[in-house]
Each structure stands twice: as C-alpha cells, then as structure tokens.
Scaffold this active site. Sequence first.
Site, short mmCIF file in Angstrom:
data_model
loop_
_atom_site.label_atom_id
_atom_site.label_comp_id
_atom_site.label_asym_id
_atom_site.label_seq_id
_atom_site.Cartn_x
_atom_site.Cartn_y
_atom_site.Cartn_z
N SER A 13 0.83 -1.21 0.00
CA SER A 13 0.00 0.00 0.00
C SER A 13 0.86 1.26 0.00
O SER A 13 0.48 2.27 -0.60
CB SER A 13 -0.99 0.00 1.17
OG SER A 13 -0.32 0.13 2.40
N ARG A 69 22.60 -14.67 2.92
CA ARG A 69 22.12 -13.30 2.84
C ARG A 69 22.93 -12.50 1.80
O ARG A 69 22.38 -11.73 1.02
CB ARG A 69 22.31 -12.68 4.23
CG ARG A 69 21.24 -11.73 4.66
CD ARG A 69 21.40 -11.38 6.12
NE ARG A 69 20.43 -12.06 6.95
CZ ARG A 69 19.13 -11.77 7.01
NH1 ARG A 69 18.63 -10.81 6.26
NH2 ARG A 69 18.32 -12.43 7.80
N ILE A 100 16.33 -7.96 6.45
CA ILE A 100 17.49 -7.18 6.91
C ILE A 100 18.55 -7.27 5.83
O ILE A 100 18.84 -8.35 5.32
CB ILE A 100 17.99 -7.72 8.26
CG1 ILE A 100 16.92 -7.43 9.31
CG2 ILE A 100 19.32 -7.08 8.63
CD1 ILE A 100 17.25 -7.92 10.69
N ASN A 115 13.69 4.01 3.94
CA ASN A 115 12.75 3.02 4.49
C ASN A 115 11.65 3.76 5.23
O ASN A 115 11.83 4.89 5.68
CB ASN A 115 13.50 2.10 5.46
CG ASN A 115 12.61 1.04 6.07
OD1 ASN A 115 11.80 0.41 5.38
ND2 ASN A 115 12.73 0.82 7.37
N HIS A 117 9.26 3.03 8.62
CA HIS A 117 9.15 2.14 9.77
C HIS A 117 7.93 2.57 10.59
O HIS A 117 7.75 3.76 10.84
CB HIS A 117 10.43 2.23 10.62
CG HIS A 117 10.40 1.32 11.79
ND1 HIS A 117 10.56 -0.05 11.68
CD2 HIS A 117 10.20 1.57 13.11
CE1 HIS A 117 10.47 -0.60 12.88
NE2 HIS A 117 10.25 0.36 13.76
N THR A 149 20.84 2.76 7.12
CA THR A 149 22.26 2.54 7.41
C THR A 149 22.40 1.09 7.86
O THR A 149 21.39 0.39 8.03
CB THR A 149 22.75 3.50 8.51
OG1 THR A 149 21.90 3.31 9.66
CG2 THR A 149 22.69 4.95 8.06
N THR A 180 -2.43 5.07 7.40
CA THR A 180 -2.98 6.21 6.63
C THR A 180 -1.98 7.36 6.62
O THR A 180 -1.86 8.07 5.62
CB THR A 180 -4.33 6.70 7.21
OG1 THR A 180 -4.11 7.14 8.54
CG2 THR A 180 -5.39 5.63 7.18
C1 GAR Z 1 3.98 -0.72 6.73
O1 GAR Z 1 3.28 -0.43 7.91
C2 GAR Z 1 5.46 -0.42 6.93
O2 GAR Z 1 5.70 0.68 7.75
C3 GAR Z 1 5.91 -1.69 7.60
O3 GAR Z 1 5.23 -2.72 6.92
C4 GAR Z 1 3.98 -2.23 6.43
C5 GAR Z 1 3.91 -2.51 4.96
O4 GAR Z 1 2.66 -2.20 4.44
N1 GAR Z 1 7.33 -1.84 7.50
C6 GAR Z 1 8.06 -2.44 8.42
O5 GAR Z 1 7.61 -2.96 9.42
C7 GAR Z 1 9.55 -2.46 8.12
N2 GAR Z 1 10.29 -2.94 9.23
P1 GAR Z 1 2.45 -2.07 2.87
O6 GAR Z 1 3.06 -3.33 2.25
O7 GAR Z 1 0.97 -2.05 2.71
O8 GAR Z 1 3.13 -0.81 2.41
#
Ligand code: GAR
Length: 197
Positions: A13, A69, A100, A115, A117, A149, A180
């Site tokens: 999304s 990895r 990671i 990214n 988070h 990083t 949202t």
């Molecule tokens: C989002 O909430 C994003 O912030 C989180 O995964 C979801 C992905 O939603 N990311 C993490 O947790 C990264 N560590 P989406 O696939 O619908 O964008």
Amino acid sequence: MKNIVILISGGGSNMAAIVNAAQRECWQEKWGARVAAVISNKAQAQGLVFAARQGIATAVLEHQSFDSRQAFDAALSQLIDRYDEPGQPALVVLAGFMRILTPGFVNHYAGRLINIHPSLLPAFPGLHTHRRAIEAGCKLAGATVHQVTAEVDCGAILAQAAVPLLPGDSPETLAARVLTQEHLIYPQAIARLLEER
Ligand code: GAR
C-alpha cells in the site's frame, strides 16, 4: 535519481501511495523521476498486481532460493542496478520490505536507500512495533521515514507523523491508523529528496 526502484514483501500500500503521488504530482515532468520497477522477495506479494497493472516493471527474487544473505543481496543489487542511468543512480525505496540487508548492500546505496518504519523512531525499532507501543502505554504512535544505514532502523530521520493511541486499540486498529499517515509522509519525503537533487 531519475528512476525509483521500490522493494516490497506484501500488500504494497505504501508503494501504491508513492506511484499514485508520482502520477498526481507529475514527478516525471517536474524532475524526470518515475517509479521504474517494483521488486518483491515474495511471489505472492499483492502489491505486484497493482504495479503490473500500472505498467511498472515487476520482478520477484525469492530469498529462499539463495544460500546466504550475501548471495541474495548481490542478486538484488544486480536487479536494482539495471535501473541506474549514467550519472543518475536509482533511488531505492523500501516499502514494507521485510528483510534485513547486509552492510555491503546498504553501503552500495548509501544516501539513496530509504525506508518507512511503523513507529516514532528511535522508539521501537524492529518488529511488532504496534503491540510494543500499546504495552508500553504510549499515548502517541506513528511512523518514520529514514535513511537506511547498516544498523537497523537507525539512519537519519527524513519525516515523521504521529497519531493518537486510543483506549481499546489493538495492534491492528493502531496499524491501520498509522498506515494512513504512512501513505502521506512517504510520498512527501521522496518528493522532497527529488526536489533537493
Ligand atoms: C507498513 O506499515 C510499513 O511501515 C511496515 O510494513 C507495512 C507494509 O505495508 N514496515 C516495516 O515494518 C519495516 N520494518 P504495505 O506493504 O501495505 O506498504
């Protein structure tokens, strides 16, 4: 940074919000920038369907197919670097990409790897952010766009949005409220980066 390569693992999304903002705000005309590719480490990632429908190149690189990895990250780099243009290395956007990355990979993209988070960093790096915020009794939760990083969820903060944490919230209701806001701040942060360069 003409080409934007977005990495996803699931719903996508945030990726869709970025693609929609790029179209709505004419990033191509303004900065020559476009979402050139969407890459997933999971074949079933729903976001791939949306991207393909938009005419965006998609690729799947399943991490299970690699011995290490390092090997996965090397193959991922090769895919991404196809979208570099002379003097214009691609911007790499992690959007719910649940892997990671090795320090070698991160260093290769230093300054152009970002990214989102789902917490107000530096609070709650890592997983299960919403459950942890509820258990800690936080009154606010939110999301952070940051440079990536080698240390997980630690790079320079580019944007944040906060939402109230309400009585009775579950990790799911809180996640939906935060999401949202993610859809607003991630495209905005990318547009700022494109504008600056
Ligand atoms: C989002 O909430 C994003 O912030 C989180 O995964 C979801 C992905 O939603 N990311 C993490 O947790 C990264 N560590 P989406 O696939 O619908 O964008």
